[in-house]
Design a protein around this motif. Structure first.
Motif, PDB file in Angstrom:
ATOM      1  N   PHE A   1      35.494  22.098 -40.898  1.00 38.47           N
ATOM      2  CA  PHE A   1      34.836  23.396 -40.765  1.00 38.47           C
ATOM      3  C   PHE A   1      35.334  24.359 -41.847  1.00 38.47           C
ATOM      4  N   PHE A   2      36.642  24.355 -42.059  1.00 36.91           N
ATOM      5  CA  PHE A   2      37.262  25.188 -43.086  1.00 36.91           C
ATOM      6  C   PHE A   2      36.706  24.845 -44.466  1.00 36.91           C
ATOM      7  N   GLY A   3      36.659  23.562 -44.775  1.00 41.22           N
ATOM      8  CA  GLY A   3      36.148  23.141 -46.076  1.00 41.22           C
ATOM      9  C   GLY A   3      34.700  23.528 -46.295  1.00 41.22           C
ATOM     10  N   GLU A   4      33.874  23.360 -45.277  1.00 40.97           N
ATOM     11  CA  GLU A   4      32.461  23.719 -45.410  1.00 40.97           C
ATOM     12  C   GLU A   4      32.291  25.224 -45.613  1.00 40.97           C
ATOM     13  N   LYS A   5      33.118  26.006 -44.952  1.00 44.71           N
ATOM     14  CA  LYS A   5      33.052  27.458 -45.138  1.00 44.71           C
ATOM     15  C   LYS A   5      33.468  27.847 -46.550  1.00 44.71           C
ATOM     16  N   LEU A   6      34.522  27.207 -47.061  1.00 46.60           N
ATOM     17  CA  LEU A   6      34.963  27.513 -48.419  1.00 46.60           C
ATOM     18  C   LEU A   6      33.850  27.256 -49.423  1.00 46.60           C
TER      19      LEU A   6
ATOM     20  N   ALA B   1      30.839  27.754 -49.108  1.00 43.94           N
ATOM     21  CA  ALA B   1      29.808  28.797 -49.055  1.00 43.94           C
ATOM     22  C   ALA B   1      30.315  30.170 -49.479  1.00 43.94           C
ATOM     23  N   PHE B   2      31.628  30.333 -49.601  1.00 44.68           N
ATOM     24  CA  PHE B   2      32.174  31.649 -49.924  1.00 44.68           C
ATOM     25  C   PHE B   2      31.938  31.995 -51.395  1.00 44.68           C
ATOM     26  N   PRO B   3      31.708  33.265 -51.678  1.00 45.15           N
ATOM     27  CA  PRO B   3      31.609  33.684 -53.078  1.00 45.15           C
ATOM     28  C   PRO B   3      32.987  33.672 -53.729  1.00 45.15           C
ATOM     29  N   GLU B   4      33.010  33.359 -55.002  1.00 40.82           N
ATOM     30  CA  GLU B   4      34.270  33.398 -55.750  1.00 40.82           C
ATOM     31  C   GLU B   4      34.464  34.786 -56.361  1.00 40.82           C
ATOM     32  N   PRO B   5      35.734  35.166 -56.554  1.00 43.51           N
ATOM     33  CA  PRO B   5      36.946  34.464 -56.121  1.00 43.51           C
ATOM     34  C   PRO B   5      37.193  34.697 -54.631  1.00 43.51           C
ATOM     35  N   PHE B   6      37.813  33.725 -53.985  1.00 49.25           N
ATOM     36  CA  PHE B   6      38.130  33.878 -52.572  1.00 49.25           C
ATOM     37  C   PHE B   6      39.615  33.604 -52.343  1.00 49.25           C
ATOM     38  N   ALA B   7      40.128  34.231 -51.309  1.00 51.85           N
ATOM     39  CA  ALA B   7      41.502  34.000 -50.852  1.00 51.85           C
ATOM     40  C   ALA B   7      41.416  33.682 -49.369  1.00 51.85           C
ATOM     41  N   SER B   8      41.727  32.448 -49.020  1.00 55.89           N
ATOM     42  CA  SER B   8      41.594  31.996 -47.632  1.00 55.89           C
ATOM     43  C   SER B   8      42.874  31.321 -47.183  1.00 55.89           C
ATOM     44  N   ALA B   9      43.130  31.403 -45.894  1.00 53.00           N
ATOM     45  CA  ALA B   9      44.298  30.741 -45.315  1.00 53.00           C
ATOM     46  C   ALA B   9      43.884  30.063 -44.025  1.00 53.00           C
ATOM     47  N   ILE B  10      44.549  28.945 -43.737  1.00 51.17           N
ATOM     48  CA  ILE B  10      44.308  28.232 -42.492  1.00 51.17           C
ATOM     49  C   ILE B  10      45.643  27.885 -41.863  1.00 51.17           C
TER      50      ILE B  10
ATOM     51  N   THR C   1      37.988  37.453 -48.551  1.00 48.34           N
ATOM     52  CA  THR C   1      39.198  37.027 -47.838  1.00 48.34           C
ATOM     53  C   THR C   1      38.862  36.560 -46.428  1.00 48.34           C
ATOM     54  N   SER C   2      39.539  35.491 -46.002  1.00 48.00           N
ATOM     55  CA  SER C   2      39.253  34.927 -44.676  1.00 48.00           C
ATOM     56  C   SER C   2      40.471  34.180 -44.156  1.00 48.00           C
ATOM     57  N   PHE C   3      40.593  34.166 -42.836  1.00 43.99           N
ATOM     58  CA  PHE C   3      41.707  33.464 -42.183  1.00 43.99           C
ATOM     59  C   PHE C   3      41.136  32.561 -41.093  1.00 43.99           C
ATOM     60  N   PHE C   4      41.704  31.340 -40.987  1.00 42.12           N
ATOM     61  CA  PHE C   4      41.202  30.333 -40.046  1.00 42.12           C
ATOM     62  C   PHE C   4      42.339  29.871 -39.139  1.00 42.12           C
ATOM     63  N   HIS C   5      42.071  29.867 -37.847  1.00 41.98           N
ATOM     64  CA  HIS C   5      43.026  29.315 -36.876  1.00 41.98           C
ATOM     65  C   HIS C   5      42.213  28.779 -35.705  1.00 41.98           C
ATOM     66  N   GLY C   6      42.338  27.500 -35.416  1.00 42.61           N
ATOM     67  CA  GLY C   6      41.452  26.852 -34.463  1.00 42.61           C
ATOM     68  C   GLY C   6      41.707  27.161 -33.009  1.00 42.61           C
ATOM     69  N   ALA C   7      42.701  27.968 -32.703  1.00 43.92           N
ATOM     70  CA  ALA C   7      43.001  28.310 -31.314  1.00 43.92           C
ATOM     71  C   ALA C   7      41.985  29.316 -30.778  1.00 43.92           C
ATOM     72  N   PRO C   8      41.948  29.499 -29.457  1.00 42.27           N
ATOM     73  CA  PRO C   8      41.089  30.545 -28.903  1.00 42.27           C
ATOM     74  C   PRO C   8      41.416  31.893 -29.543  1.00 42.27           C
ATOM     75  N   ASN C   9      40.405  32.632 -29.901  1.00 38.22           N
ATOM     76  CA  ASN C   9      40.605  33.908 -30.573  1.00 38.22           C
ATOM     77  C   ASN C   9      41.539  34.788 -29.759  1.00 38.22           C
ATOM     78  N   GLY C  10      42.538  35.336 -30.420  1.00 34.70           N
ATOM     79  CA  GLY C  10      43.542  36.142 -29.752  1.00 34.70           C
ATOM     80  C   GLY C  10      44.822  35.386 -29.480  1.00 34.70           C
ATOM     81  N   SER C  11      44.774  34.050 -29.539  1.00 40.54           N
ATOM     82  CA  SER C  11      45.959  33.243 -29.286  1.00 40.54           C
ATOM     83  C   SER C  11      47.050  33.593 -30.283  1.00 40.54           C
ATOM     84  N   MET C  12      48.261  33.755 -29.774  1.00 41.56           N
ATOM     85  CA  MET C  12      49.439  34.061 -30.578  1.00 41.56           C
ATOM     86  C   MET C  12      49.308  35.386 -31.326  1.00 41.56           C
ATOM     87  N   GLY C  13      48.245  36.109 -31.096  1.00 43.51           N
ATOM     88  CA  GLY C  13      48.039  37.365 -31.811  1.00 43.51           C
ATOM     89  C   GLY C  13      47.707  37.170 -33.282  1.00 43.51           C
TER      90      GLY C  13
END
Length: 642
Positions: free
Chosen positions: A417-422, A424-433, A366-378
């Motif tokens: 960046f998100f696509g390239e990471k996906l 490389a991830f092992p299956e099954p994966f659950a990701s959100a951006i 499992t992974s979550f992607f958000h391009g803002a500075p880490n901590g932005s919007m919580g």
């Protein structure tokens, strides 16, 4: 007699605030030691992380509590060094900070009864108690050691406060005042930064849910927080109230959010990718609005429109909130934003069944992607609450040349960046951006100036840019072997102000696209039934044949409206907005204040309250949903035990 060392006034101020930080840290250690049985998985290393995270909340609380003291201390006039003035400052400092320490220490005890930090709602809880004085006296007797601890802290504060005595700069009066104004401005700016928890344009004032950034489980958030912060951040926040429209035994017969799949189901380990598009109003789509502009409207999302034609798309999709922080719980945990957003409420440490958390237990990466500075919007904290084990933000992207200067990494490179990471991830994966670029101040990268239609609103060119980034993402992953084994969910975080009158209603103020793109499942078509963000979690779990029970305040969109009541629930202008069948109901918690035939009257111009009887079936169902939500939130019953 105690001797004080005279030193520069600004050094003294920093020293005194540092003393309070030390005392707050001491209380946090005491809180943990006294309640360590409630935190069995806190290692020494993790506790150090908790202590580090707690500093942010301590700074914020202390700055709020000491605002008046700081202002009076920093006034650029020599009169403030007179004995009477300094005496007043001393008593002010002792008073507000003794109260803060008292609140913190009392929670060392009270936590055991509530399993959460005390919030301002405590005054509502005890508002009708007639014996508060005797209760407090008994509290002090029974927990005398907490009183002793508090007195020791106050005594230490008094002693340390007097160790340093402020003296002014040796400057001429007018130079002193001028330099004092400069320091007042400097400290004022730093104070605002400290209160908010950050200095970036994209930083929201920190709230209780931000504590999740520093913990591995919700209950540990109580260690990161302090009680003064929790009290101050919930002043004026409308708390959830226990409701009794139905008896507890009756309400489940009308509506229950508990879902019990067939025990015979065997999980299909398909990948799940959830794409949350910032500010993508449903109005932006030409495919979903062929009637607009006299039939000539093409919209601003050509790629998304093409993808919708290959997907199962819901023409009547709605967000459950109006802010970005509302979206993640609604989409990824089936929790609508009612009265207060879950993540800023005092219940943000409740156990919830986030999509990532449920699937992680089934072996998903499992992974979550958000391009803002880490901590932005919580968002990193919220992602942690929802069960995402990996977080990728601006820091992990690692190339600040792609930073837009305000919100985050431009969508085009971050989606790549998100696509390239996906890949490389092992299956099954659950990701959100969660995208960032379709946002004020409505800019696109310099190389794309003039490349996208300006439209009628400043946001439109940004929507076009993000739509292009989305196209490039799908081009990148479409030939991957796992593409056919993946369920893609596309929606928006919330709607935005619109151009066409049809979208300027309370209902369409929440209108967003909801799209299920699953190449291997053959999902296609345009569905005109109601759909909301909270339907996404139960729908995805249904497509996976998820076999375990869970809680969801939405419906499985695969069932069809004839097999389960489709509804949409929002909270707008201190009123619940409820859509079901042809009706739009507006309910203030006690009575229906208005209702409309949303199909015959889409602009909501004719309130039928005084013209015809209420649609009783829909009213009854609405009350049951609201009661289940409020009472389960209060009682921490947002999950089902396996």
């Amino acid at each position: 007699m105690r001797r004080s060392v005279e030193i520069n006034e600004y050094v003294v101020l920093v020293y005194r605030m540092a003393v309070m930080m030390l005392l707050y840290a001491t209380v946090r250690v005491g809180f943990y030691l006294f309640n360590s049985s409630f935190f069995p998985n806190v290692s020494f290393e993790r506790f150090l992380t908790i202590m580090k995270g707690g500093m942010m909340f301590d700074i914020s609380a202390l700055l709020y509590l000491n605002m008046l003291y700081l202002l009076l201390f920093l006034l650029p006039f020599r009169i403030k060094f007179r004995a009477g003035y300094q005496r007043f400052l001393r008593y002010l400092f002792f008073g507000v900070n003794a109260l803060g320490l008292g609140a913190n220490v009392s929670d060392i005890i009270y936590y055991r009864f509530t399993l959460k930090r005390t919030t301002f709602s405590v005054f509502d809880i005890f508002a009708n108690e007639e014996n508060m004085v005797s209760l407090w006296l008994q509290f002090l007797v029974d927990y005398w050691y907490a009183l002793v601890f508090w007195l020791a802290l106050v005594g230490l504060m008094v002693v340390l406060y007097g160790k340093l005595k402020p003296k002014p700069w040796a400057l001429a009066p007018w130079w002193y005042s001028l330099s004092g104004l400069a320091f007042l401005a400097l400290f004022g700016g730093l104070t605002v930064v400290g209160m908010r928890g950050g200095y970036r344009h994209s930083t929201r004032p920190i709230n209780m849910s931000n504590a999740a950034r520093f913990v591995d489980s919700p209950e540990e958030m109580a260690l990161v927080l302090n009680t003064p912060f929790s009290l101050l951040r919930t002043i004026g926040k409308k708390s959830f109230e226990a409701l009794n429209y139905y008896d507890p035994e009756e309400v489940a017969a009308v509506y229950s959010p508990e879902v019990y799949p067939a025990e015979s189901l065997e999980l299909k380990p398909l990948n799940v990718v959830v794409i949350i598009l910032e500010s993508f109003n449903r109005e932006h789509s030409g495919y979903l609005n062929p009637h607009l502009g006299n039939g000539n409207y093409t919209g601003y999302t050509p790629f998304l429109d093409s993808l919708m034609r290959e997907s199962l798309t819901f023409s009547q999709g709605f967000a459950n909130g109006r802010k970005s922080i509302d979206a993640m719980p609604s989409i990824l945990a089936s929790l609508p934003a009612l009265v207060q957003p879950y993540v800023v409420s005092e219940y943000s440490s409740n156990k919830i069944n986030g999509l990532a958390g449920l699937l992680e237990q089934e072996g998903y990466h499992t992974s979550f992607f958000h391009g803002a500075p880490n901590g932005s919007m919580g968002f990193d904290a919220i992602a942690n609450l929802l069960g995402f084990k990996e977080y990728y933000g601006k820091t992990e992207f690692g190339n600040d040349t792609e930073f837009d200067g305000i919100w985050g990494i431009w969508d085009e490179p971050f989606f790549e960046f998100f696509g390239e990471k996906l890949k490389a991830f092992p299956e099954p994966f659950a990701s959100a951006i969660f995208s960032v670029s379709s946002h004020h101040p409505f800019k696109v990268p310099e190389k794309y100036q003039g490349a996208f239609p300006k439209g009628t609103l400043p946001l439109h060119q940004c929507v076009g840019y993000t739509d292009m980034a989305l196209r490039k993402f799908f081009d990148l992953v479409r030939d991957e072997p796992w593409y056919e084994r993946t369920i893609f969910v596309l929606t928006a975080d919330h709607s935005v102000p619109s151009h066409f009158v049809e979208y300027k209603t309370n209902i369409n103020g929440f209108a967003v696209p909801i799209v299920l793109h699953a190449p291997g499942l053959g999902l296609q078509g345009l569905n005109h039934d109601l759909a909301q963000q909270t339907d996404i979690l139960p729908t995805v779990l249904s497509l996976l044949d998820y076999p375990h029970p869970y809680v969801a305040f939405g419906k499985n969109l695969m069932e069809g409206s004839q097999n389960g009541e489709r509804f949409v629930l929002n909270f707008v202008n201190e009123t619940f907005q409820f859509l079901m069948n042809e009706w739009a109901l507006y309910f203030d918690g006690k009575q229906v204040v208005a209702f409309y035939d949303r199909l015959a009257d889409p602009l909501l111009r004719r309130n039928l309250k005084n013209e015809r009887p209420l649609p009783l079936e829909e009213v009854a169902f609405m009350k049951a949903v609201i009661q289940q939500y409020n009472n389960r939130m209060i009682e921490d019953r947002l999950t089902v035990s396996r």
